[in-house]
Design an enzyme around this catalytic site. Sequence first.
Site, PDB file in Angstrom:
ATOM      1  N   SER A 120      73.370  23.189  91.675  1.00 51.31           N
ATOM      2  CA  SER A 120      73.253  23.142  93.127  1.00 51.31           C
ATOM      3  C   SER A 120      74.648  23.050  93.772  1.00 51.31           C
ATOM      4  O   SER A 120      75.488  23.916  93.543  1.00 51.31           O
ATOM      5  CB  SER A 120      72.343  21.981  93.529  1.00 51.31           C
ATOM      6  N   ASP A 174      62.371  28.072  94.172  1.00 50.45           N
ATOM      7  CA  ASP A 174      63.322  27.104  94.728  1.00 50.45           C
ATOM      8  C   ASP A 174      63.185  27.054  96.252  1.00 50.45           C
ATOM      9  O   ASP A 174      63.410  28.048  96.932  1.00 50.45           O
ATOM     10  CB  ASP A 174      64.749  27.502  94.334  1.00 50.45           C
ATOM     11  N   HIS A 205      63.604  23.676  92.314  1.00 49.50           N
ATOM     12  CA  HIS A 205      65.045  23.372  92.285  1.00 49.50           C
ATOM     13  C   HIS A 205      65.290  22.357  91.178  1.00 49.50           C
ATOM     14  O   HIS A 205      65.390  21.157  91.423  1.00 49.50           O
ATOM     15  CB  HIS A 205      65.454  22.817  93.647  1.00 49.50           C
TER      16      HIS A 205
END
Length: 225
Positions: A120, A174, A205
Amino acid sequence: MTESLLPTVEILTGPAPTHAVIWLHGLGADGHDFEPVVDEFDADRLPPTRFIFPHAPKRAVTINAGYVMRAWFDIYSRDYGNRAEDVEGTEASAAQVEALIARENARGIPDERIVLAGFSQGGAIALHAGLRHPHRLAGVMALSTFLPLAERLAGEAHPANRDVPIFMAHGQGDSVIPHDFARQSAELLAAAGYPLEWRSYPMEHSLCLPEVRDIEDWLAKVLAA
C-alpha cells in the site's frame, strides 16, 4: 546517520546475511505487520537474508480527519484518479529509505543484493525510492499499491535502475486502492521499459497465500541473480 534512522524490526533467515529486503508497511500499521510472512517462506530457497521492517513516522493524515498515525505520506483525498499528492512527505520517506540502504551497505550488503518492498503506502514509497536510487538494486516489490508522482518519473528515474525487476500484485476487489488504478501504474512502468511482473488475485486490500508463494518465487529469483 544512526540517530536519523527509522526504528525497525529485523528477521534473519540465516547467519551472516548476504542479502536484505527492506519492507515498508501500509497506512496505520507498523513494522510488525509483515513479520509473519517471513515464516511462510522456504528459507532454503533464499540466500541468508536480513528482512528489515521499518516503522513509519507518525503524522496527521487528512483523509482520517487529521488523526495522527504511522504514515509514509499524507493522503488528501480517496479519489486516486484525480487528487493532489504529498510531494514533501513522499520525498522525506524516500530519504529515510535511502538511509536504511546506506546502513545495509555499511553492514556489508551492496545495493545489488537489496530488495525494496512495500504494501500500500509502503509499496508506493518502494517504487518512488527504488526507481530513483543511484545504484542498481536487486528488485522492487510493490504490493496493493500504485506509482506515486507518476508524472515526474521520466525526469527523475535514475539510469542505474532502468532495468530493475519489479513485482506488482493487487487484489481484484481492492476497495482502498482500485485495481484498475494500480494496473495503470503497472502499464505505465511496462511501457517505460521496466521488466515488470504483474499479478492480481481474488482478494481485497490484503495478502493471500497464492500471492505469498509468488512473492517467494520472485524473491528466490532476484536474490539469486
